[in-house]
Design an enzyme around this catalytic site. Sequence first.
Site, PDB file in Angstrom:
ATOM      1  CG  ASP A  77      -0.257   0.049   2.386  1.00  0.00           C
ATOM      2  OD1 ASP A  77       0.852   0.292   2.592  1.00  0.00           O
ATOM      3  OD2 ASP A  77      -1.186   0.056   3.452  1.00  0.00           O
ATOM      4  CG  ASP A 264      -5.949  -4.991   2.313  1.00  0.00           C
ATOM      5  OD1 ASP A 264      -6.639  -4.498   1.602  1.00  0.00           O
ATOM      6  OD2 ASP A 264      -5.222  -4.470   3.120  1.00  0.00           O
TER       7      ASP A 264
END
Length: 364
Positions: A77, A264
């Site tokens: 990320d 996720d």
Amino acid sequence: MPETLHLPHGSLELPEFLPDATKGLVRTIDSADLEGAGVQGLVINTFHLMQNPGSSTIQALGGLHAMTGWPGPILTDSGGFQIYSLIRQNPKYGSLTSKGALFRPDGGGRKFNLTPEKSIQLQIGYGSDLLFCLDDCTHVDDPYPTQVESVERTIAWARRCKSEFKRLLTEKSVPPEARPLLFAVIQGGGYPELRRRCASTLLEIGFDGYGYGGWPLDTQGHLLVDLLGFTRSLVPAELPMHALGVAHPANVLACARLGYALADGAMPTRDARHARLYRFNLDPADPAARLSGEWFSFIYILDDKHVKVDQPISPYCDCLLCTRYSTGYLHHLFKIGDSLAQRLATIHNLRFMAQLTAHLRLIK
Ligand SMILES: [Zn+2]
């Protein structure tokens, strides 16, 4: 959604849930345990790694794959979520400008500057398979002016991320088979017209896939199903979308049904460490099994009723815990506080998530 996402370190069969290996590990288990649980890929956090161990150490250790001993796909990320969780929640942890984000993670002198370019440089340097553009994350209840600012900044930053991404791949002469993917994140809070504007501009710039941005739950903790569905509808079905931070089993199921290829989060592994285990109430290997109503349950393993149970946690699970140990033994391990308890429970909950998404692929 596509059936498969091909990445430099392997393919992800879709839909799939990816556990968060926030600081470069899924707590209490190792990469062999992850493989044993049937995990296909991991999400690692750019912001945390940038602080510790730092990008030069990660590169000295051969990149994220070599460092973690995880051979499969790794998504990173961008650090955008930390803009929300640190800076937007409390200005003493940093500030936001059009250039980027300045973090003060201790609220004091230590400073980290994260620009769109730096986020991409870090993610490429780590050897990530799938990168996210730096975005300005908000809560769905934040006011309209905040959402407008977030969308404008997210679009401007995505543009800069894409040009830095292209520049670095050219500079490093990355061959097509080793080229990672770049996803952009769609913001806009609870305002459909802002979501639409963000999505259409990002689609014009062009990315390999898109993320649903912003905290995915309302203040009561319920999944924002309508907003997630609407945002999915703004992106052509053949392009993969990722539901960032969606990890409750019922929410992962809901997002897959809305057409999200990926989700996720840390919930299954955090729950496992806190003695909360997941159990199917039906056989997920049966394609006729209908995941509706009470299709799974939570077990709190420290409850006294489990003391003398000689059966595994789940008759449908083939994980290390369920094939080798009884419910009563796991209760004992938690009771005496041995770290083996957390390891076995984490493997089990990840196996549960893998069985859930395997079932979703079976019935697709
Ligand atoms: Zn199990």
